[in-house]
Design a protein around this motif. Sequence first.
Motif, short mmCIF file in Angstrom:
data_model
loop_
_atom_site.label_atom_id
_atom_site.label_comp_id
_atom_site.label_asym_id
_atom_site.label_seq_id
_atom_site.Cartn_x
_atom_site.Cartn_y
_atom_site.Cartn_z
N THR A 314 0.90 -1.09 -0.06
CA THR A 314 0.02 0.09 0.07
C THR A 314 0.84 1.20 -0.12
OG1 THR A 314 -0.23 0.27 2.29
CG2 THR A 314 -1.68 -1.21 1.31
N TYR A 315 0.29 2.33 -0.28
CA TYR A 315 0.83 3.71 -0.35
C TYR A 315 1.15 4.14 1.09
CZ TYR A 315 3.02 7.68 -2.56
OH TYR A 315 4.28 8.71 -2.86
N GLN A 316 -0.18 4.37 1.83
CA GLN A 316 -0.24 4.96 3.15
C GLN A 316 -0.27 3.64 3.86
OE1 GLN A 316 -0.47 8.10 4.64
NE2 GLN A 316 0.29 6.74 6.15
N PRO A 317 0.72 3.33 4.77
CA PRO A 317 0.46 2.28 5.89
C PRO A 317 -0.43 2.58 6.92
CG PRO A 317 2.72 3.28 5.80
CD PRO A 317 2.10 3.77 4.81
N SER A 318 -0.66 1.69 7.95
CA SER A 318 -1.08 2.03 8.97
C SER A 318 -0.24 2.55 10.07
CB SER A 318 -1.89 0.72 9.52
OG SER A 318 -2.82 1.03 10.62
N PHE A 319 -0.74 3.04 11.19
CA PHE A 319 0.05 3.66 12.44
C PHE A 319 1.16 3.06 12.64
CE2 PHE A 319 -4.44 4.99 12.52
CZ PHE A 319 -4.29 6.53 12.12
N VAL A 320 1.00 1.43 12.83
CA VAL A 320 2.10 0.78 13.32
C VAL A 320 3.42 0.98 12.62
CG1 VAL A 320 3.10 -1.48 13.62
CG2 VAL A 320 0.81 -1.05 14.59
N SER A 321 3.36 1.18 11.35
CA SER A 321 4.50 1.66 10.61
C SER A 321 4.72 3.17 10.31
CB SER A 321 4.16 0.90 9.00
OG SER A 321 4.87 -0.35 9.02
N SER A 322 3.58 3.76 9.96
CA SER A 322 3.91 5.29 9.98
C SER A 322 4.39 5.91 11.14
CB SER A 322 2.42 5.85 9.60
OG SER A 322 2.61 6.64 8.55
N ASN A 323 4.29 5.34 12.43
CA ASN A 323 4.68 6.02 13.41
C ASN A 323 6.01 5.37 14.22
OD1 ASN A 323 2.46 7.55 12.98
ND2 ASN A 323 1.73 7.29 15.36
N THR A 324 6.33 4.53 13.48
CA THR A 324 7.75 3.78 13.98
C THR A 324 8.90 4.18 13.04
OG1 THR A 324 7.09 1.92 12.99
CG2 THR A 324 6.61 1.99 15.10
N PRO A 325 10.08 3.85 13.56
CA PRO A 325 11.27 4.25 12.65
C PRO A 325 11.37 3.90 11.15
CG PRO A 325 12.08 3.55 14.71
CD PRO A 325 10.76 3.04 14.68
N TRP A 326 11.85 4.84 10.34
CA TRP A 326 12.37 4.35 8.98
C TRP A 326 13.78 4.06 8.89
CZ3 TRP A 326 8.42 2.60 6.79
CH2 TRP A 326 7.31 3.11 6.75
N PHE A 327 14.66 4.71 9.76
CA PHE A 327 16.07 4.73 9.72
C PHE A 327 16.69 4.39 11.15
CE2 PHE A 327 15.60 9.25 9.87
CZ PHE A 327 16.80 9.36 10.89
N PHE A 328 17.86 4.17 11.24
CA PHE A 328 18.63 4.05 12.25
C PHE A 328 20.16 4.60 11.93
CE2 PHE A 328 16.24 0.34 14.25
CZ PHE A 328 15.19 1.07 14.88
N ASN A 329 20.79 4.98 12.86
CA ASN A 329 22.18 5.59 12.69
C ASN A 329 23.08 5.03 13.56
OD1 ASN A 329 24.45 6.96 11.71
ND2 ASN A 329 23.63 8.88 12.41
N TYR A 503 3.65 9.43 22.37
CA TYR A 503 5.35 9.38 22.41
C TYR A 503 5.63 8.96 21.15
CZ TYR A 503 5.96 4.42 23.19
OH TYR A 503 5.96 2.94 23.13
N LEU A 504 4.66 8.27 20.25
CA LEU A 504 5.23 7.98 18.76
C LEU A 504 4.06 8.50 17.82
CD1 LEU A 504 5.92 4.27 19.00
CD2 LEU A 504 7.33 6.04 19.04
N THR A 505 3.00 9.62 18.25
CA THR A 505 2.34 9.94 17.35
C THR A 505 2.95 11.20 16.48
OG1 THR A 505 0.36 9.41 18.66
CG2 THR A 505 0.17 11.22 17.12
N LEU A 506 2.83 11.18 15.18
CA LEU A 506 3.31 12.24 14.37
C LEU A 506 2.98 13.72 14.83
CD1 LEU A 506 3.60 10.24 11.07
CD2 LEU A 506 5.50 10.73 12.68
#
Length: 638
Positions: A314-329, A503-506
């Motif tokens: 899908t293009y717009q994922p649900s909140f579990v993915s949208s509000n969790t990290p996309w990258f780590f450093n 704490y994870l809400t955009l």
Amino acid sequence: MATIPQTYAFLTGDAERRGDQTPMDKNLSKVFVSGVAICVLTMQLVGRAQSAGTAKGEQLVEATSTTSSSTVAAPLNNDAVLKELAEMKARIALLEAELKAHSDAADAERDANALRKAEGAAVGSTSSSVTSSSVTPEVQVREGITQTVTPVPPEISAQTTTKGEPFPGDWTWLNSNGHASDSPMATKYFTPEFRADVNYTLDYNHPEDDSLGGSTETFRSDEVQVEQLSFGGDIHIDNVRGRFLTMYGMFATTTPRNDGSVNRGQWDLANAYRYVSEAWGGYHWDVQHGVNLDAGIFVSYIGLFSYYNFDNWTYQPSFVSSNTPWFFNGVRGQWFPTKKLKIEPWFINGWQSYARYNGKPGLGGQILWRPKPYLDFVWNNYGLGEDAAGFPGRSRVHADYSAQVKYYDKPSAFFDKAAFTITGDAGCEYGGGPSSGPYDPKGASPEMGTSSTYSGGVNCHNSKDGKPKQDFIGWMAYTRFWFKKDLYAVTLGGGQMSNPGRYLTLLPPINGATAVSGSPYFTENGGDRAQMHDGTITLDYMPSQFITFRLEEGYRYSDVPYWTGRGGITPPGGNNGFPAQYACANGAASGIGYGNLAAAEAACIGAGNSTVSGTGALWWPDLRTNQTVTTAAIMDRF
């Protein structure tokens, strides 16, 4: 007897394959070869003269033997001698010209050996009778000459994995993996990658400023926008490995704005990393099915969906993915004990952060298991990190577990494939000291007058001792159907999120707000609630493995005002540069931030920026509890 062409061929045959003479060597070679040529031609001339004298009967050769000596008298014809000498001079000149042309390939030591061989051949030939016409036999003498062969340098390998690469088979059906199976531009040492993602999103709330919030994939309404433009690839040379992928388009602005860690310290980290989505280097050890160690920025696996929309169902994922990290450093290790299992620990700066938020970095890891070609299980865990900006001592733990199952696969049928995914997330924050300040027990948004100002410690499992509960529980599930040899696909799914502490809400970008600035119009204090759910239906058309045409309809709901309404989220006149302050009714900054609403109203009236008393003296963003959008996108990857 060796002729001049034979001797020349002998002397120059091997030299043509070499180019290692010095200038002195070249001159010496000319002298030696010229001398040999003269001697050999003279001997040939004498032999011919003797033969000619006997044939004509002009001379009588008398031989008188005494003990061991003999006397030979052979008067010569002067005209014949002069003629032969002229021919000899011409031939010597020709040899010198040819020698000069081939002198770069001569070798002094080998020429000396060749001269000795030529002299022996010339002396031995005096006992033979040679006619005047026999001057061109093509016999090359090369005995005793060895060739010097330059050793071929060893070939550099790309990456050695004796037992084979892990996870063999076709995994293009997975959510987050993408349906491209080939890389036509790949070389032995480098596999290039290019991505382009352009979308048109229509929000049926029709915000007048075309600005959307609450998403990491859609940011503007009723416009064509370049979401992502990336290029880079994977490098693998002699087991040294690396990957880089640039990030241009909307992602280059929207991803860094969600990182509050850049406010701690100097050097403008948000801009330093803005145009990079992945950048790491490492090494591969050929142990079992592979051991890797990499350091840099790499993608996060928490939330199942990929950072890149092309790879997802899908293009717009649900909140579990949208509000969790996309990258780590940070640093990661990868151990593949079998071809079906990966164990990956992480040492990272924090939860999707370029730097540390507070005093402790984050620790975590992933276990990925694919026991069958139709099963995928992934377990992600995170802990220790103090990832709440401005709240030292408040730590976070999080668990994210997913399963993907392909339960139907008939490639020859019109309906050829079906699969589903299910993901569950649970996490919380704890610590941060004693309670401090009041909070609204209903967790309402502060819009239009609420005044929750809690800034103390939090609990992980319950609300007690005056500390609010700060946890995250979410799930999402999707099912996908493929048709006509994967030319078309339909995906249905959605999810739910419960977050009593946000704490994870955009954070919506109200007046240009970021994770660093915050906003008085949508706070993220402990005890500020966010309960949300969503659903999507997605149609994909994939005429090539390198492109996807996508049409999607989505609905999202929040129990507190969150989504952009018709009035928009931009003050009159545009962003005023002070997102942490209340804005006056005319859009000017009030000079007063969250927690003192009455003072902000008075400041706006006193400065002549409002003629209305009360909350009407301030500008308020138009936030709604629901959102319905249609998104059309074209996405490339190759």
